[in-house]
Write a protein that holds these residues in place. Structure first.
Motif, short mmCIF file in Angstrom:
data_model
loop_
_atom_site.label_atom_id
_atom_site.label_comp_id
_atom_site.label_asym_id
_atom_site.label_seq_id
_atom_site.Cartn_x
_atom_site.Cartn_y
_atom_site.Cartn_z
N GLY A 1 -11.97 1.87 -0.26
CA GLY A 1 -11.16 3.06 -0.03
C GLY A 1 -9.98 2.78 0.87
O GLY A 1 -9.73 1.64 1.28
N PRO A 2 -9.22 3.83 1.19
CA PRO A 2 -8.02 3.64 2.01
C PRO A 2 -8.37 3.26 3.45
O PRO A 2 -9.46 3.55 3.95
N ILE B 1 -0.96 7.67 2.18
CA ILE B 1 -1.50 8.90 1.61
C ILE B 1 -1.31 10.06 2.58
O ILE B 1 -0.92 11.15 2.19
N THR C 1 -3.24 7.03 6.81
CA THR C 1 -4.24 6.64 5.84
C THR C 1 -3.46 5.96 4.72
O THR C 1 -2.59 6.57 4.10
N ASP D 1 -3.53 3.58 1.21
CA ASP D 1 -4.30 3.10 0.07
C ASP D 1 -3.79 1.71 -0.32
O ASP D 1 -2.63 1.56 -0.72
N GLY E 1 0.83 -1.20 0.00
CA GLY E 1 0.00 0.00 0.00
C GLY E 1 0.86 1.24 0.00
O GLY E 1 2.08 1.17 0.20
#
Length: 136
Positions: free
Chosen positions: A81-82, A58, A73, A75, A55
């Motif tokens: 979503g994240p 973000i 957060t 992704d 991942g």
């Protein structure tokens, strides 16, 4: 009288002996502790059950209450979503170093609150030397 005081002292002594007999002996306490401390039988570990995904972080910020935690957060490319994940990377990275970084996430863990923050996974990391003092 003398006989009454003797019988009272015998009675008191007998009750003390009864209390001592009712308590577990030192050897019994040790065996009880040893039974509690015995490790569970080792089950075979199946690493194929681990859902490890790549991942990208973000956003990252310092946890409001914990000195060692960052909240991120991340992704993972999921339709939902994240994910928001807490990690103990604060001693190893600055916020600027984390943002945009690709990380491995253990994704199939139950959500768990870490100092009040609901974390939906675990960021995986490793050290570059044996004593853990190297970069994570």
């Amino acid at each position: 009288t003398k006989s009454e005081s003797e019988s009272e002292s015998k009675s008191a002594a007998e009750s003390e002996i009864a209390k001592v007999d009712a308590q577990p002996k030192q050897s019994e306490k040790k065996t009880q502790k040893q039974k509690q401390q015995q490790p569970a039988p080792t089950a075979e570990i199946d690493i194929s059950k681990l859902d490890i995904r790549v991942g990208q972080i973000i956003d990252a910020w310092e946890h409001e209450e914990a000195d060692r935690l960052y909240c991120e957060t991340i992704d993972l490319g999921e339709e939902t979503g994240p994910r928001k994940i807490a990690s103990g990377l604060r001693a190893h990275y600055s916020l600027d170093e984390l943002k945009g970084r690709k990380v491995l996430v253990l994704a199939n863990l139950k959500s768990r609150k870490l100092v009040g923050f609901p974390s939906h996974g675990m960021v995986m990391c490793a050290s570059t030397d044996d004593d853990g003092g190297g970069k994570v």
